[in-house]
Motif scaffolding. Structure first.
Motif, short mmCIF file in Angstrom:
data_model
loop_
_atom_site.label_atom_id
_atom_site.label_comp_id
_atom_site.label_asym_id
_atom_site.label_seq_id
_atom_site.Cartn_x
_atom_site.Cartn_y
_atom_site.Cartn_z
N THR A 199 0.83 -1.20 0.00
CA THR A 199 0.00 0.00 0.00
C THR A 199 0.87 1.25 0.00
O THR A 199 1.85 1.35 0.73
N ASP B 130 -2.48 5.12 -2.87
CA ASP B 130 -3.61 4.20 -2.73
C ASP B 130 -4.58 4.71 -1.67
O ASP B 130 -5.80 4.63 -1.84
N ILE B 131 -4.04 5.21 -0.58
CA ILE B 131 -4.89 5.71 0.50
C ILE B 131 -5.67 6.94 0.03
O ILE B 131 -6.88 7.06 0.25
N LYS C 94 -6.45 7.72 -3.05
CA LYS C 94 -7.45 7.33 -4.05
C LYS C 94 -8.71 6.78 -3.38
O LYS C 94 -9.82 7.08 -3.79
N LYS C 95 -8.51 5.98 -2.33
CA LYS C 95 -9.67 5.41 -1.65
C LYS C 95 -10.51 6.48 -0.98
O LYS C 95 -11.75 6.40 -0.96
N LEU C 96 -9.85 7.50 -0.43
CA LEU C 96 -10.56 8.53 0.32
C LEU C 96 -10.93 9.75 -0.53
O LEU C 96 -11.64 10.64 -0.08
N THR D 33 -7.71 4.57 7.87
CA THR D 33 -7.74 3.94 6.55
C THR D 33 -6.38 3.35 6.21
O THR D 33 -6.30 2.26 5.65
N MET E 214 -5.67 -0.56 5.41
CA MET E 214 -5.10 -0.99 4.13
C MET E 214 -3.71 -1.60 4.28
O MET E 214 -3.11 -2.03 3.30
#
Length: 352
Positions: free
Chosen positions: A2, A6-7, A9-11, A39, A43
């Motif tokens: 991760t 990535d973090i 993009k998720k949030l 988060t 992840m």
């Protein structure tokens, strides 16, 4: 693996926002920071992988254990850990913890927010909030005298309590004791449970009577000795092993106040070999834990975990230090063992 991208993009936030939150920047709201950290933990984001240029920070988390001077049990554990960690380039922070602190954020979140790569944990009980977190944590953590099953990111470090208890029982049997009692605080910690089981196992290994009535258990030390020492003596017990040295010292005081001589009438054995043991009245026979080596083992285990070597348990051999609190079981003989001697499971006796 991760990444902060990535973090983000998720949030639905930028990489810089994620970076600021993970580095406790002041221009991020507490609500957003908390969401990003949680988060990241969910992840599996790891500072161990993402920031190799940062200072290598690890911590010693300590609870329910004194450690500020050389007479305290935790002092030399911390010294041993630092003797290994600091020459290897690690910054070591000693962080006192309690239940209130653990409820503020989860273990992984705390470690991530403070940029710690791993932790050596001393004194935590089975009921601590982070004990539940450690069952699924991905952050390397070594626990002294505590065990988390089925998590390759954790390791248990201590001495072989079964070996230590067997040394104590075998020694007392050699002095002629055939009925040995046991005193313990409540079985609310992993180590008190282990030592309780080890006591009865050692009795069986040495061919001695194993009766549940031989164990006295109470929450408080004073309550335990006042309630159970008389009961054990009434049963004809000639020696008592205690779960720790404070209990053993209290038992000796209780016996003297009741008119019983130590060791002529009753022999007492402790566990841990605190600095006070050489100065109690009489000096206390006890199972020794080498605190300096425990600290060094804690660091070695933590490095293994940080290098993805899933070591589960690392136990030091136990040893028994004999002093004046034990004597022959023949009460009329009045014989004592006055020479301080160290017994181990792997060698002949040697003067301590």
């Amino acid at each position: 693996m991760t990444t902060i991208a990535d973090i983000g993009k998720k949030l639905g936030v930028s990489k810089s926002t994620v970076s600021k939150a993970l580095n406790n920047a002041p221009d991020i709201s507490e609500t957003l920071r908390k969401t990003i950290v949680e988060t990241a933990v969910e992840m599996g984001y790891s500072k161990l992988r993402q920031n190799k240029k940062e200072a290598k920070k690890i911590c010693i988390l300590i609870e329910n254990m004194d450690y500020t001077n050389e007479l305290h049990f935790g002092y030399h554990i911390i010294i041993g850990f630092r003797q290994m960690a600091e020459p290897a380039g690690y910054q070591v922070d000693v962080v006192p913890i309690d239940n209130a602190m653990q409820r503020v954020s989860g273990f992984d979140a705390f470690m991530l927010q403070n940029h710690y790569l791993g932790a050596f944990i001393l004194g935590m009980t089975l009921n601590d909030p982070w004990m539940k977190d450690l069952q699924s944590s991905r952050t390397p953590a070594v626990l002294y005298d505590n065990y988390v099953p089925e998590n390759p990111s954790t390791c248990y470090v201590g001495i072989d309590n079964s070996e230590g208890m067997n040394l104590a029982v075998k020694y007392l049997k050699g002095l002629g004791h055939r009925k040995i009692g046991y005193l313990s605080t409540s079985l609310g910690s992993y180590i008190t449970q282990i030592r309780h089981r080890a006591f009865f196992s050692a009795l069986k290994q040495n061919g001695l009577k194993s009766d549940p009535r031989l164990a006295g258990i109470s929450y408080y030390v004073s309550e335990c000795v006042q309630k159970h020492v008389p009961k054990l003596l009434e049963q004809g017990v000639t020696a008592i092993i205690c779960c720790h040295d404070q209990m053993a010292n209290a038992a000796m005081v209780q016996c003297r106040e009741a008119g019983h001589r130590v060791p002529e009438d009753i022999s007492i054995v402790g566990f841990d070999d605190l600095p006070m043991c050489a100065y109690t009245e009489p000096p206390l026979t006890t199972v020794r834990q080498d605190q300096l080596l425990l600290g060094k083992c804690g660091f070695n285990a933590l490095v293994s975990l940080m290098n993805e070597v899933p070591v589960g348990t690392l136990l030091l051999h136990a040893s028994l230090v004999t002093r004046d609190s034990c004597g022959e079981s023949n009460r009329s003989a009045g014989q004592t063992v006055t020479k301080e001697t160290l017994y181990s499971s792997s060698s002949e006796t040697e003067t301590a």
